[in-house]
Design a protein around this motif. Structure first.
Motif, short mmCIF file in Angstrom:
data_model
loop_
_atom_site.label_atom_id
_atom_site.label_comp_id
_atom_site.label_asym_id
_atom_site.label_seq_id
_atom_site.Cartn_x
_atom_site.Cartn_y
_atom_site.Cartn_z
N HIS A 375 39.15 -9.54 49.31
CA HIS A 375 40.16 -10.01 48.35
C HIS A 375 39.63 -10.01 46.93
O HIS A 375 40.27 -9.54 46.00
N VAL A 376 38.43 -10.58 46.77
CA VAL A 376 37.91 -10.72 45.41
C VAL A 376 37.47 -9.35 44.88
O VAL A 376 37.67 -9.04 43.70
N SER A 377 36.93 -8.52 45.75
CA SER A 377 36.54 -7.17 45.30
C SER A 377 37.76 -6.36 44.86
O SER A 377 37.73 -5.66 43.85
N LEU A 378 38.85 -6.48 45.59
CA LEU A 378 40.05 -5.69 45.25
C LEU A 378 40.80 -6.26 44.06
O LEU A 378 41.22 -5.52 43.17
N TYR A 379 40.99 -7.57 44.06
CA TYR A 379 41.88 -8.16 43.04
C TYR A 379 41.13 -8.88 41.92
O TYR A 379 41.75 -9.38 40.99
N GLY A 380 39.80 -8.90 42.02
CA GLY A 380 39.02 -9.60 40.99
C GLY A 380 38.45 -8.64 39.96
O GLY A 380 37.35 -8.86 39.47
N ARG A 381 39.17 -7.62 39.63
CA ARG A 381 38.67 -6.65 38.63
C ARG A 381 39.41 -6.86 37.31
O ARG A 381 40.63 -7.03 37.31
N GLY A 382 38.67 -6.81 36.23
CA GLY A 382 39.30 -6.99 34.92
C GLY A 382 38.57 -8.07 34.14
O GLY A 382 37.35 -8.07 34.05
N ILE A 383 39.35 -9.03 33.64
CA ILE A 383 38.77 -10.07 32.78
C ILE A 383 38.82 -11.41 33.50
O ILE A 383 39.90 -11.85 33.93
N ALA A 384 37.66 -12.04 33.63
CA ALA A 384 37.64 -13.36 34.26
C ALA A 384 38.12 -14.39 33.23
O ALA A 384 37.70 -14.36 32.07
N LEU A 385 39.01 -15.26 33.66
CA LEU A 385 39.57 -16.28 32.77
C LEU A 385 39.06 -17.67 33.17
O LEU A 385 39.00 -18.00 34.36
N GLN A 386 38.70 -18.43 32.16
CA GLN A 386 38.17 -19.78 32.40
C GLN A 386 39.32 -20.76 32.64
O GLN A 386 40.05 -21.08 31.71
N PRO A 387 39.51 -21.22 33.85
CA PRO A 387 40.62 -22.16 34.06
C PRO A 387 40.25 -23.56 33.58
O PRO A 387 39.08 -23.94 33.63
N VAL A 388 41.23 -24.28 33.10
CA VAL A 388 41.01 -25.70 32.83
C VAL A 388 41.61 -26.43 34.02
O VAL A 388 42.82 -26.35 34.26
N ILE A 389 40.74 -27.10 34.78
CA ILE A 389 41.18 -27.67 36.06
C ILE A 389 41.08 -29.18 36.03
O ILE A 389 40.05 -29.72 35.59
N SER A 390 42.12 -29.83 36.48
CA SER A 390 41.93 -31.26 36.73
C SER A 390 42.31 -31.51 38.19
O SER A 390 43.44 -31.33 38.60
N SER A 391 41.27 -31.86 38.94
CA SER A 391 41.44 -31.99 40.39
C SER A 391 40.84 -33.31 40.85
O SER A 391 39.82 -33.75 40.32
N PRO A 392 41.45 -33.93 41.86
CA PRO A 392 40.78 -35.08 42.47
C PRO A 392 39.46 -34.63 43.09
O PRO A 392 39.30 -33.45 43.42
N LYS A 393 38.55 -35.59 43.24
CA LYS A 393 37.20 -35.23 43.70
C LYS A 393 36.80 -36.05 44.90
O LYS A 393 37.40 -37.08 45.18
N TYR A 394 35.74 -35.62 45.59
CA TYR A 394 35.20 -36.41 46.71
C TYR A 394 33.68 -36.43 46.64
O TYR A 394 33.07 -35.60 45.96
N ASP A 395 33.12 -37.37 47.38
CA ASP A 395 31.67 -37.42 47.51
C ASP A 395 31.30 -36.99 48.92
O ASP A 395 31.90 -37.45 49.89
N ALA A 396 30.32 -36.11 49.03
CA ALA A 396 29.81 -35.72 50.35
C ALA A 396 28.35 -36.14 50.39
O ALA A 396 27.80 -36.61 49.39
N LYS A 397 27.71 -35.96 51.56
CA LYS A 397 26.29 -36.37 51.69
C LYS A 397 25.43 -35.64 50.67
O LYS A 397 24.59 -36.23 50.01
N ALA A 398 25.66 -34.35 50.55
CA ALA A 398 24.76 -33.54 49.71
C ALA A 398 25.18 -33.46 48.25
O ALA A 398 24.37 -33.11 47.40
#
Ligand code: AHR
Length: 497
Positions: A375-398
């Motif tokens: 998927h990324v090889s086929l559709y990830g060609r061109g210009i990478a765009l920096q997304p501004v993301i606001s997402s809930p988060k979690y804590d894991a062991k690592a």
């Protein structure tokens, strides 16, 4: 759960170098013999290459393939693999404790790479060998003719030079397991002197110096600093290698492992830029993440392999659904750093920690990780765009503060397409993604591809493809906004135009 994301044409990271979707074939296990090459197989072509494997590699559109190793290259005599096949020696291959028949060598691999439309990234042996053999190999491969090694190539049936552009200055020279392991000082000096003469033979080539074999090496990142002090002007890239695994069966931590990759990349960039400042250089060092993948499933099985056999089933990880999710996330991370990570190689390509598996004499099939990579090889060609993301988060062991949403977007200006790659890391909850495409004007959904399922441990076999994508995702576009509900632990490719 709910996450918001803004994607704007003007928030560019970089014009992606397609070589970020590279891969790797080492003379290891069944990658070459019984993988890409199996004379006598019903699907073998006139050179003995399997056409079913060629077809699966072509579907991935792999732009560049690293060869011939890996650990193996540090004991390799390239001269053993050229010329009449009947005269090629069998050797003890010390890195993987097998017998190397040398039936396939440089010329055959270059032929195969052409068949899969890929360039070759050639590694030279800086373990047991050095300047002399490296410059001879560049002359053999790239010099047009009229000299000993270029005429030898012609005598071997290749009148035109191979014109191999990208070369690795050895492999993982920081690792004590490496044949001819070196200290940073020793390697830095050797890499510089080898780089100089390789470029004198062919000034058009690009060179990759060996960085650390993982971020957990005790010598990281001083290794990088020392070797770059020597090679900063002579090399064009520094390599990074890192493998991941869910050893503790802790999927919440495992799905966050891309944070480790991110941290590794940032540290290498910082080290490169420190040496840039220290040496008053005008040049910016680029990164080649030329070994990355999941590798841990096969560790126990590999301990039982008899030494000195030919092409045994080594490093044959059977990948599951959560591995595919992590591979998607690792690709997102590489894209987020595509301004500095210009090349990368999924390690590896066939049978050995690979997206493609084969049965000797039988079929070839796709492992779970094949799909996000494709998927990324086929559709990830061109210009990478920096997304501004606001997402809930979690804590894991690592890891702590892990965003549930991992995402990046790529814009293809000629096609006018924008693609959002997204992972919902939550093991329990679906996540509603609201993506604002403000600068794109009117957009229509081309396709919403999804990789989802209940069983994180589901695997693909030759008989049954339990993990495969569908394109019935629920994304909707309205007023320049995309909304999609991403099921718990799922991978998404939202294509818009
Ligand atoms: O890809 C498998 C091995 O991993 C490579 O030979 C080596 O470079 C790394 O340690």
């Amino acid at each position: 759960l709910q996450a918001k994301m803004i994607v704007d044409k003007d928030f560019t990271i970089a014009d992606i170098d397609n070589r970020i979707y590279g891969s790797f074939i080492e003379h290891l296990g069944r990658a070459v013999y019984g993988g890409i090459y199996e004379p006598g197989h019903p699907m073998a072509d006139e050179q003995g290459f399997r056409k079913d494997v060629i077809d699966l590699v072509r579907q991935l559109q792999v732009p560049i393939i690293r060869y011939p190793g890996g650990n193996m290259v540090s004991g390799y005599n390239w001269e053993d693999g050229v010329g009449p096949k009947g005269e090629r020696p069998r050797r003890l291959e010390l890195a993987w404790r097998t017998i190397e028949t040398n039936e396939v060598g440089t010329n055959e691999f270059v032929d195969w790479a052409k068949k899969v439309n890929a360039e070759v990234m050639m590694a030279v042996n800086l373990g047991t060998r050095g300047i002399e053999e490296a410059r001879n190999l560049v002359e053999y491969c790239n010099h047009p003719g009229g000299t000993y090694y270029s005429d030898l190539r012609k005598k071997h049936g290749y009148s035109e030079p191979h014109r191999i552009k990208t070369w690795c200055l050895g492999n993982e020279m920081d690792g004590p397991w490496q044949i001819g392991h070196k200290t940073a000082e020793e390697y830095g000096r050797l890499a510089l002197e080898t780089a100089k003469v390789m470029k004198w033979v062919d000034p058009t080539i690009e060179l990759v110096a060996c960085g650390s074999s993982s971020a957990s090496m005790p010598t990281f990142p001083q290794w990088e600093a020392t070797i770059l002090e020597h090679t900063y002007e002579a090399a064009d890239y520094i390599s990074l290698h890192q493998y991941f695994g869910n050893r503790d069966n802790d999927s919440a931590s495992y799905l966050a492992s891309a944070m480790e990759m991110d941290h590794f990349i940032r540290t290498v960039i910082a080290t490169c830029d420190y040496i840039k400042a220290k040496t008053r250089s005008k040049k910016t060092m680029q990164l080649s993440f030329d070994e990355w993948n999941v590798w841990f499933h096969s560790n126990e099985a590999d301990k039982k392999i008899e030494p000195w056999s030919i092409a045994p089933p080594q490093l044959e990880d059977v990948y599951n659904f959560e591995d595919a999710l992590l591979v998607g996330s690792l690709l997102i991370t590489l894209l987020k750093h595509s301004d500095r990570v210009r090349m990368a190689c999924m390690a590896q390509l066939v049978n050995v920690i690979a997206p493609i598996m084969t049965d000797n004499g039988g079929d070839a099939w796709k492992q779970t990780i094949y799909y996000p990579y494709m998927h990324v090889s086929l559709y990830g060609r061109g210009i990478a765009l920096q997304p501004v993301i606001s997402s809930p988060k979690y804590d894991a062991k690592a890891f702590t503060d892990v965003p549930y949403l991992d995402s990046v977007a790529v814009f293809h200006p000629e096609k006018g397409e924008v693609t959002v790659f997204a992972l919902n890391r939550s093991l329990e909850d679906s996540l509603v993604l609201d993506c604002d495409l403000r600068s794109f004007g009117h957009c229509e959904l081309l396709e919403h591809i999804v990789l989802e399922g209940d069983d994180l441990k589901a695997v693909n076999t030759q008989q049954h493809e339990a993990v495969k994508p569908h394109n019935r995702g629920n994304a909707e576009v309205r007023d320049g906004k995309v909304t999609a509900r991403l099921a718990n632990h799922s991978w998404h490719v939202i294509r818009l135009k």
